[in-house]
Design an enzyme around this catalytic site. Structure first.
Site, PDB file in Angstrom:
ATOM      1  N   SER A 192       0.828  -1.218   0.000  1.00 51.65           N
ATOM      2  CA  SER A 192       0.000   0.000   0.000  1.00 51.65           C
ATOM      3  C   SER A 192       0.855   1.257   0.000  1.00 51.65           C
ATOM      4  O   SER A 192       0.327   2.360   0.002  1.00 51.65           O
ATOM      5  CB  SER A 192      -0.912   0.001   1.230  1.00 51.65           C
ATOM      6  OG  SER A 192      -0.165  -0.203   2.406  1.00 51.65           O
TER       7      SER A 192
ATOM      8  N   GLN B  47      -6.980  -2.333   4.677  1.00 51.66           N
ATOM      9  CA  GLN B  47      -6.056  -1.523   3.894  1.00 51.66           C
ATOM     10  C   GLN B  47      -6.789  -0.782   2.768  1.00 51.66           C
ATOM     11  O   GLN B  47      -6.335   0.243   2.287  1.00 51.66           O
ATOM     12  CB  GLN B  47      -4.973  -2.435   3.327  1.00 51.66           C
ATOM     13  CG  GLN B  47      -3.870  -1.710   2.594  1.00 51.66           C
ATOM     14  CD  GLN B  47      -2.664  -2.612   2.396  1.00 51.66           C
ATOM     15  OE1 GLN B  47      -1.988  -2.948   3.353  1.00 51.66           O
ATOM     16  NE2 GLN B  47      -2.415  -3.013   1.167  1.00 51.66           N
TER      17      GLN B  47
ATOM     18  N   LYS C  95     -21.414  29.298 -27.352  1.00 52.02           N
ATOM     19  CA  LYS C  95     -21.659  28.600 -26.090  1.00 52.02           C
ATOM     20  C   LYS C  95     -20.677  28.921 -24.974  1.00 52.02           C
ATOM     21  O   LYS C  95     -19.499  29.136 -25.204  1.00 52.02           O
ATOM     22  CB  LYS C  95     -21.638  27.091 -26.345  1.00 52.02           C
ATOM     23  CG  LYS C  95     -22.831  26.660 -27.171  1.00 52.02           C
ATOM     24  CD  LYS C  95     -23.023  25.181 -27.127  1.00 52.02           C
ATOM     25  CE  LYS C  95     -23.404  24.727 -25.747  1.00 52.02           C
ATOM     26  NZ  LYS C  95     -23.498  23.273 -25.698  1.00 52.02           N
TER      27      LYS C  95
ATOM     28  N   ASN D 283     -20.176  26.886 -21.461  1.00 47.73           N
ATOM     29  CA  ASN D 283     -20.692  25.736 -20.714  1.00 47.73           C
ATOM     30  C   ASN D 283     -20.285  25.802 -19.247  1.00 47.73           C
ATOM     31  O   ASN D 283     -19.124  26.071 -18.940  1.00 47.73           O
ATOM     32  CB  ASN D 283     -20.155  24.442 -21.324  1.00 47.73           C
ATOM     33  CG  ASN D 283     -20.586  24.288 -22.770  1.00 47.73           C
ATOM     34  OD1 ASN D 283     -21.674  24.720 -23.132  1.00 47.73           O
ATOM     35  ND2 ASN D 283     -19.727  23.707 -23.579  1.00 47.73           N
TER      36      ASN D 283
ATOM     37  N   HIS E  58     -41.983  21.486  -7.782  1.00 46.04           N
ATOM     38  CA  HIS E  58     -42.105  20.677  -9.007  1.00 46.04           C
ATOM     39  C   HIS E  58     -41.535  21.393 -10.225  1.00 46.04           C
ATOM     40  O   HIS E  58     -41.969  21.156 -11.346  1.00 46.04           O
ATOM     41  CB  HIS E  58     -43.572  20.295  -9.283  1.00 46.04           C
ATOM     42  CG  HIS E  58     -44.304  19.808  -8.074  1.00 46.04           C
ATOM     43  ND1 HIS E  58     -44.330  18.487  -7.696  1.00 46.04           N
ATOM     44  CD2 HIS E  58     -45.001  20.479  -7.118  1.00 46.04           C
ATOM     45  CE1 HIS E  58     -45.038  18.356  -6.586  1.00 46.04           C
ATOM     46  NE2 HIS E  58     -45.448  19.555  -6.211  1.00 46.04           N
TER      47      HIS E  58
ATOM     48  N   ASN F 248      -1.410  -2.865  13.552  1.00 45.35           N
ATOM     49  CA  ASN F 248      -2.880  -2.769  13.573  1.00 45.35           C
ATOM     50  C   ASN F 248      -3.364  -1.546  14.358  1.00 45.35           C
ATOM     51  O   ASN F 248      -4.248  -0.818  13.895  1.00 45.35           O
ATOM     52  CB  ASN F 248      -3.485  -4.047  14.158  1.00 45.35           C
ATOM     53  CG  ASN F 248      -3.153  -5.260  13.315  1.00 45.35           C
ATOM     54  OD1 ASN F 248      -2.619  -5.125  12.212  1.00 45.35           O
ATOM     55  ND2 ASN F 248      -3.454  -6.447  13.827  1.00 45.35           N
TER      56      ASN F 248
END
Ligand code: ARG
Length: 482
Positions: free
Chosen positions: A30, A335, A296, A298, A163, A117
């Site tokens: 890891s 892990q 455009k 965006n 709505h 641990n």
């Protein structure tokens, strides 16, 4: 001097008849993601070593050696000069092996009364605690940005929807304050998660506790794992301490809820920015153009935030599923808690930062004034509110004040709305005589309540949209945020 950890495969070889294959090493290691925990790991180790020395378990000289070695390791990591080794599996074994290389036997004694641990559980908690503090600051900054804009728009009227149909007029400030409420609850949730995260697993060792006379409270105090009164916060069952990841799940849940709030806001920004609404503009640096359609702009940032919400919710599902089948106590499954946690923190913190700036703007280097935040088109908002019979409820309320029962008043109201729709007019544009034909109680003062402003001003209960109320709420939020 041989470094056992550097030769991990050999260290276990008495029991193992063959070395670990390269594939298994890569699969089980890891270090290339958990090295991110290095500061917490060193901090936890120093607190543990300090306690071992205070308890006479290691010597003062050992402690001094460990501190010297860790200072160098920390500096090397920071400078990018630390060699992380896949063979040493994770951040803990990498740092410990290097320590032993640097200071010899003291390095080997550091792990007395400890296991990876309880070490990893402590590291993750310490790391997350720091991130939670950062998230709290970012949430406060976002709320302040929203308040900044809200303060300028207590009189800016837009349609409130249910709505997605025009329902009643509200002020833009009131609308933004809804999000301030959401983010305030998010901050509160994060504070609660922090309090439960800030408990010490160290001293639980592998799973059953340890036979060394450890002073766990001393370790908790030196790591700041204390409550508001300074009382050490210990995980009080060793099996639970090494295996519990509630704090991670809880954090992912709080982060998911917060992202859902961001996502709802994003959806509104996207709608408001479309030509059909035209309520707002985002500064150009938060938008992109199209490669083929020159007209455009965006709203990429809100769209992406809406998309990233799915990713964070996915991490919550991942963590819940990670834990659901695990027997006590520690299992290697755990892990897998790190990558979802890291990505949740990165996604959330980036999103909060970018939203605070996109809404509130950034300080001008000369004047310190915020510039480049949200641009509001008040006229477009107002005319959208005027188009949808948003004051129909106000006419019903008017009749109630004249003595009708609410349900009857509501019934009567269908007719003027019908008639206005037929004539292509707003309610406030119908002649008094027409209105009176629907109910005799209607008089000239009806027009006060049919205006958008009248409707807004009338909603003056706590939590209502009346400008006076909203100003009070803004002041309360500002006071809370300091
Ligand atoms: N890298 C491990 C983790 O993240 C550390 C704990 C390993 N403990 C063990 N007994 N193998 O969970």
């Amino acid at each position: 001097m041989t470094n056992q950890l550097d030769k991990k495969a050999q260290a276990w070889s008495a029991l193992f008849s063959e070395p670990m294959s390269e594939l298994v090493k890569r699969y089980t290691s890891s270090v290339f993601f958990d090295k991110r925990l290095w500061q917490a790991d060193i901090r936890g180790s120093l607190a543990h070593a300090d306690m071992l020395a205070a308890q006479g378990i290691i010597s003062a000289q050992d402690l001094a050696d460990i501190e010297r070695g860790m200072a160098q390791i920390g500096a090397d990591i920071e400078a990018g000069n630390f060699e992380w080794k896949l063979d040493l599996e994770d951040v803990h074994l990498n740092i410990e092996a290097r320590l032993t290389q640097l200071v010899g036997d003291a390095g080997k004694r550091m792990h007395t009364g400890r296991s990876r641990n309880d070490q990893v559980a402590t590291d993750v908690r310490l790391w997350l605690r720091g991130e939670l503090d950062l998230i709290a600051d970012l949430l406060a900054a976002l709320q302040k940005a929203l308040l900044e804009v809200a303060a300028q728009h207590t009189q800016t009227i837009l349609p409130g929807f249910t709505h997605l149909q025009v329902a009643q007029p509200v002020s833009f400030a009131h609308h933004l304050l809804a999000y301030v409420e959401m983010f305030a609850r998010d901050a509160e949730r994060m504070r609660e998660v922090r309090a439960r995260t800030n408990h010490l697993p160290l001293g639980s060792a592998a799973l059953a506790g340890t036979s060394y006379p450890l002073d766990r409270e001393r370790v908790a105090r030196s790591l700041g794992m204390v409550d508001a009164q300074g009382v050490p916060q210990l995980c009080r069952n060793s099996l639970d301490a090494v295996s519990d990841r509630d704090f991670a799940m809880e954090f992912a849940a709080a982060a998911s809820i917060c992202m859902v709030h961001i996502s709802r806001l994003s959806e509104e920004l996207v709608l408001w920015m479309s030509q059909n609404f035209g309520f707002i503009r985002l500064a150009d640096r938060f938008t992109t153009g199209s490669s083929i359609m020159p007209q455009k702009k965006n709203p990429d940032v809100p769209e992406l935030a809406r998309g990233k919400t799915g990713r964070v919710v996915g991490h919550l599902m991942g963590l819940l599923t990670l834990m659901k089948g695990q027997p006590l106590a520690y299992n290697k499954d755990n892990q897998e808690d790190k990558e979802p946690l890291f990505d949740t923190v990165d996604t959330l913190t980036d999103t909060l930062r970018i939203f605070a700036e996109m809404i509130g703007g950034q300080p001008d280097p000369q004047t310190g004034q915020l510039t480049g935040g949200l641009t509001v088109n008040s006229d477009a908002m107002r005319s959208a509110a005027a188009r949808g019979y948003a004051t129909a409820t106000d006419l019903a309320d008017y009749l109630v004040k004249k003595g009708l029962a609410f349900r009857d008043a509501h019934e009567v109201m269908a007719h003027p709305v019908n008639s206005a729709q037929g004539a292509g007019k707003d309610l406030s544009e119908l002649p008094l005589a027409t209105l009176q034909s629907f109910h005799a109680a209607i008089e000239a003062d009806v027009f006060d309540c049919l205006s958008l402003q009248g409707s807004l001003d009338a909603r003056n209960t706590i939590g209502g949209t009346a400008p006076e109320r909203v100003l009070q709420e803004i002041a309360l939020h500002r006071q809370r945020l300091g």
